[in-house]
Structure formats: structure tokens, C-alpha cells
Design an enzyme around this catalytic site. Structure first.
Site, mmCIF file in Angstrom:
data_model
loop_
_atom_site.group_PDB
_atom_site.id
_atom_site.type_symbol
_atom_site.label_atom_id
_atom_site.label_comp_id
_atom_site.label_asym_id
_atom_site.label_seq_id
_atom_site.Cartn_x
_atom_site.Cartn_y
_atom_site.Cartn_z
ATOM 1 N N HIS A 135 5.114 16.148 -6.941
ATOM 2 C CA HIS A 135 6.385 16.371 -6.249
ATOM 3 C C HIS A 135 6.311 15.626 -4.914
ATOM 4 O O HIS A 135 5.227 15.454 -4.349
ATOM 5 C CB HIS A 135 6.521 17.877 -6.010
ATOM 6 C CG HIS A 135 7.825 18.328 -5.433
ATOM 7 N ND1 HIS A 135 8.109 18.249 -4.098
ATOM 8 C CD2 HIS A 135 8.910 18.887 -6.019
ATOM 9 C CE1 HIS A 135 9.323 18.741 -3.881
ATOM 10 N NE2 HIS A 135 9.827 19.142 -5.029
ATOM 11 N N ASP A 212 -1.394 22.071 -5.565
ATOM 12 C CA ASP A 212 0.019 22.404 -5.438
ATOM 13 C C ASP A 212 0.358 23.326 -6.612
ATOM 14 O O ASP A 212 0.474 22.876 -7.754
ATOM 15 C CB ASP A 212 0.864 21.124 -5.481
ATOM 16 C CG ASP A 212 2.359 21.421 -5.527
ATOM 17 O OD1 ASP A 212 2.739 22.605 -5.632
ATOM 18 O OD2 ASP A 212 3.153 20.465 -5.478
ATOM 19 N N GLN A 215 4.706 25.280 -9.086
ATOM 20 C CA GLN A 215 5.182 25.589 -10.441
ATOM 21 C C GLN A 215 4.207 26.489 -11.187
ATOM 22 O O GLN A 215 4.618 27.231 -12.077
ATOM 23 C CB GLN A 215 5.374 24.292 -11.248
ATOM 24 C CG GLN A 215 6.521 23.432 -10.760
ATOM 25 C CD GLN A 215 7.874 24.121 -10.841
ATOM 26 O OE1 GLN A 215 8.112 24.999 -11.671
ATOM 27 N NE2 GLN A 215 8.778 23.746 -9.956
ATOM 28 N N LYS A 238 10.280 30.701 -6.196
ATOM 29 C CA LYS A 238 10.199 30.307 -7.601
ATOM 30 C C LYS A 238 9.585 31.423 -8.435
ATOM 31 O O LYS A 238 9.414 31.289 -9.647
ATOM 32 C CB LYS A 238 9.361 29.040 -7.752
ATOM 33 C CG LYS A 238 10.026 27.799 -7.135
ATOM 34 C CD LYS A 238 9.169 26.575 -7.347
ATOM 35 C CE LYS A 238 9.548 25.422 -6.451
ATOM 36 N NZ LYS A 238 10.746 24.715 -6.865
ATOM 37 N N CYS A 378 12.757 15.452 -7.396
ATOM 38 C CA CYS A 378 11.817 15.200 -6.280
ATOM 39 C C CYS A 378 10.489 14.668 -6.813
ATOM 40 O O CYS A 378 9.417 15.006 -6.292
ATOM 41 C CB CYS A 378 11.582 16.449 -5.427
ATOM 42 S SG CYS A 378 13.047 16.980 -4.563
#
Ligand code: PMP
Length: 428
Positions: A135, A212, A215, A238, A378
Site C-alpha cells: 500500500h 503492515d 489487512q 478495518k 492505493c
């Protein structure tokens, strides 16, 4: 049978989606004359009534600033806010609640590492390795650092199927690598990255590993020890929580060694007109009044997910993703992007419809109440690698059903016929 709180109870064998759906009133909404089918969860999830009730409860009964007052409300608010660190610690298997830093979102968490850790410990010529499927929030901070400090930014390329080229990864991660900054799950393609294997490689060269998990944290069981992470970043919005709350977890010794990120109230121990000393970790990294109500309600979101059990969240989404992949594959003109094996991807299905721009796909689907995302997500380097400007992306969560996947398929078929698509026709 286990029953774990109002609306979350389910048997050990079945994931009770209908019961979960009752906690999400927005799913009953009509959009353009159809019952909403919300498939934009990779952008942000919906929130259950329990989280909304907790926000209201906090502002109604306990609202006060934290860490500052001796009065009852302030002490209560401080205890509730600090209590969420422990919930986050347990959710990601971290050793200590003092390693949990609250930020605004994943983007701020990654920027915190780039500013505070990397600027203090990396020198010109040191290498940061990212991947082609990151991202923008895990690309741009490192480019900024490169331009400012002369670090070298390298990347692990993506293969045609949306997985990473692990042979190139082995050749790229080496003695000059100081940081591997990598996603655990791609938001554009759903690819689940074998971070553990890559982290072993990075650690063998003495590098640190930033994961990261924007997600991954909402959808997969996470254990920072098993992952081999040194830093982990994710966002509450999220994963059923409020917007404006993020997490940076980092190993305690790294947080101790890092200088602060932002300066101001709460992050100090003492201030004179000439100098200041820093508060202890993690407060050293939380300058100013944080999103107190948001963090407290995030605690309720974590309770909700933990009661569901993240293994079962993953199993539900894997099943739904497998179903969506096979369903959409049957629609003439559809190209699926990313790994086709649902074991290698989370609940994200990115696709193109021949002859129709993804934005048009998104609009026709919206006219049928189906909310998906269309764009570069993104992740422009992924689009550049695929040679397309954008994709249509459906992404699933705990409350999505097979019926909703069927509604998606039907709407995509209707889109194809609306635009007069005939399989094999030349794309304008
Ligand atoms: N990384 C990934 C993989 C993401 O999907 C996102 C959100 N789309 C981010 C980082 C950034 O998250 P936020 O906007 O909450 O900072």
C-alpha cells in the site's frame, strides 16, 4: 457450545453469520432500492451495535481527559483507555501491554517508525526492502527517507499470480538490509505474504522487520512472535472499531531506544524552558490528547472479534473467497487478479470486466445495492505491474454470506450485458 456475549455467540462448529448480522443494523439498509450488500471491507468495515454503544456510553458516563486528573471521571477514563492496551496485546500475542502505542491509523504507525526509528538508526547506503504489492503508506515514507537520508530502497517483485518472487527476495535481502517493511496481506489482491520466512531471512542479516498488518489483523489470527515481527502496524477502522485509532506494536527494547515522534503534552517526564525529558514507553510516543473514546470502543471491537475466534473468522472468509473466485470465474469477460488459491489470499477479490472500466462496474453494482471499490486501491505499483489503471474489488468480512456473493455475481453479469459485452470482443 460456546456463547460469548450478546450477538456473538456461536457453536464451536458453525460460524453463525445470521446472528452476527443482527449486530450490524446498516446491513438492513436499502441502497438504490436494494438491500445493501457491503463488499468494501478492505477499505473499512462496518461497526457492530456493541462498539457504537460503547462510544455513546463513554461520552455519556465517563468522558474526561486521561493521565491528567485526580477526579473520578479522569481516573475511570484512564483505566479504560489503558485497559485496551492489554486487549491489543493479547490479540496480537505481544509480550507486554507497554509495547502497544496508539496512533491514528496504520499510516501514522508506519510514519512513526520511519521518523523515530529509521531517522535515528539508518545511514546513507543502508537498505530498506519493501515489496511491489505494498500500500502507498508502506512505500511513500521510505521514499521520503531515501530522498532525505540517502538510504537505498529496494523491492521484492510480484509474480504474475500476485504472489512475491521469493527467489528474488532471497537475493535482495542481504547484509546491507536494515529493515524489511512488508505487508502480511495485500489490500489490492488479497495475497497473503509468507512474512515468517522473509523475516527469518532479514533477521539472519541483522535487519529489523516491520509488518503492515492493516489487512491481516482484521482477518487472520496474528502472533507477533510467530511472525517474527519487530514492528506491527494496523488500524481499528478495518476491524469493527472507530476511525482515527491505529496501533503500532514494537519490541520493547526498540521503543526504549527510539527517540520520540511528536513532541508535546503527555510524552514528557519533565519540561523546563531549555530542555525536556521523556515519559516512559509507550507514553513517550503518544503526544497530546489521543482519541480516548475511540480507543475505548476499539477495546469492544477486539472483544467482539476474540469472542468469534480469529481462526473461525479466517475459515469463514476463506470459504467465502473460494466461492467468490469460482463464481466470478464463470462470468464471461471477468479476469481475476491475484492468487486463485483461497489459502494464499484473504477475503479480497480483485477483478476486471472486459470492455468496462472498473469505475463503471462499481457504479452499476451500486445501482443494485452492491458496494465494492473501484480504483488503484492505493497500490499503484500493483496496477502498473498488471498493466491496468484500476480494478474492481470485492472484499468480505464476518457478516458476508454466499447469497451476497451470488448478488455480486448477478450484478457483474448484468453489468456485462448492460455494456453490451460479448466474450472475445475487442476492448475499446
Ligand atoms: N496498508 C494496507 C495494506 C491497507 O490496506 C491500508 C488501508 N487501505 C493501509 C495500509 C493504510 O491504512 P490507514 O488508511 O488506516 O492508515
Amino acid at each position: 457450545m460456546t456463547t460469548s456475549g450478546d450477538g456473538v455467540g456461536s457453536s464451536a462448529y458453525a460460524f453463525d453469520v445470521e446472528r452476527i448480522r443482527r449486530d450490524f443494523p446498516v446491513l438492513k439498509r436499502e441502497v438504490n432500492g436494494h438491500t445493501l450488500v457491503y463488499l468494501d471491507n478492505a477499505a473499512t468495515s462496518q461497526r457492530p451495535v456493541q462498539v457504537m454503544a460503547e462510544i455513546t456510553r463513554f461520552y455519556r458516563d465517563s468522558n474526561a481527559n486521561i493521565h491528567r486528573g485526580v477526579h473520578t471521571l479522569s481516573v475511570e477514563a484512564t483505566d479504560q483507555y489503558e485497559g485496551v492496551r492489554e486487549k491489543v496485546r493479547s490479540f496480537i500475542g505481544a509480550p507486554s501491554a507497554s509495547e502497544i502505542v496508539f496512533t491514528r491509523n496504520t499510516t501514522e504507525s508506519i510514519n512513526l517508525v520511519a521518523h523515530a526509528w529509521a531517522r535515528a538508526f539508518l545511514e546513507a547506503g543502508d537498505e530498506v526492502v519493501i515489496s511491489e504489492i505494498e500500500h502507498h503508506s508502506n512505500i511513500v515514507p521510505w521514499q521520503m527517507l531515501r530522498d532525505e537520508r540517502g538510504i537505498v530502497l529496494r523491492h521484492i517483485p510480484m509474480l504474475d499470480d500476485g504472489t512475491l518472487d521469493l527467489d528474488v527476495a532471497r537475493a535482495t535481502i542481504g547484509p546491507r538490509t536494515k529493515l524489511l517493511a512488508i505487508t502480511l496481506m495485500s489490500n489490492a489482491l488479497g495475497t497473503i505474504v509468507p512474512v515468517g520466512e522473509l523475516a527469518d531471512l532479514a533477521h539472519a542479516h541483522g535487519a529489523r522487520v516491520l509488518v503492515d498488518a492493516a489487512q491481516a489483523a482484521p482477518h487472520l489470527p496474528i502472533d507477533v512472535g510467530e511472525l517474527g515481527a519487530d514492528f506491527l502496524a494496523f488500524s481499528a477502522h478495518k476491524m469493527l472499531g472507530p476511525t482515527g485509532v491505529g496501533v503500532l506494536w514494537a519490541r520493547g527494547e526498540l521503543l526504549e531506544a527510539m527517540p520520540p515522534f511528536l513532541g508535546g503534552g503527555d510524552m514528557i517526564a519533565t519540561v523546563s524552558l531549555t530542555e525536556s525529558t521523556w515519559n516512559e514507553v509507550p507514553h513517550k510516543f503518544e503526544a497530546g490528547t489521543p482519541n480516548v473514546g475511540g480507543v475505548i470502543a476499539f477495546g469492544t471491537a477486539i472483544d467482539y472479534l476474540q469472542a468469534l475466534d480469529m481462526e473461525r473468522v479466517r475459515a469463514h472468509e476463506r470459504e467465502l473467497t473460494g466461492y467468490a473466485l469460482s463464481t466470478l470465474a464463470r462470468v464471461p469477460g471477468v479476469t481475476l487478479h491475484g492468487p486463485l488459491d483461497p489459502n494464499l489470499r484473504g477475503g479480497v477479490v480483485s477483478f476486471s470486466l472486459e470492455g468496462v472500466h472498473p469505475h463503471d462496474v462499481g457504479q452499476v453494482l451500486d445501482s443494485r445495492g452492491v458496494a465494492i471499490r473501484a480504483g488503484h486501491h492505493c497500490a499503484q505499483p500493483v496496477m502498473q505491474r498488471l498493466g491496468i489503471p484500476a480494478t474492481a474489488r470485492a472484499s468480505f468480512y464476518i457478516y458476508n454470506t454466499r447469497d451476497e456473493v451470488d448478488a455480486l455475481e448477478e450484478a457483474v453479469r448484468e453489468t456485462a450485458s448492460y455494456f453490451g459485452f460479448t466474450p472475445g470482443a475487442t476492448v475499446a
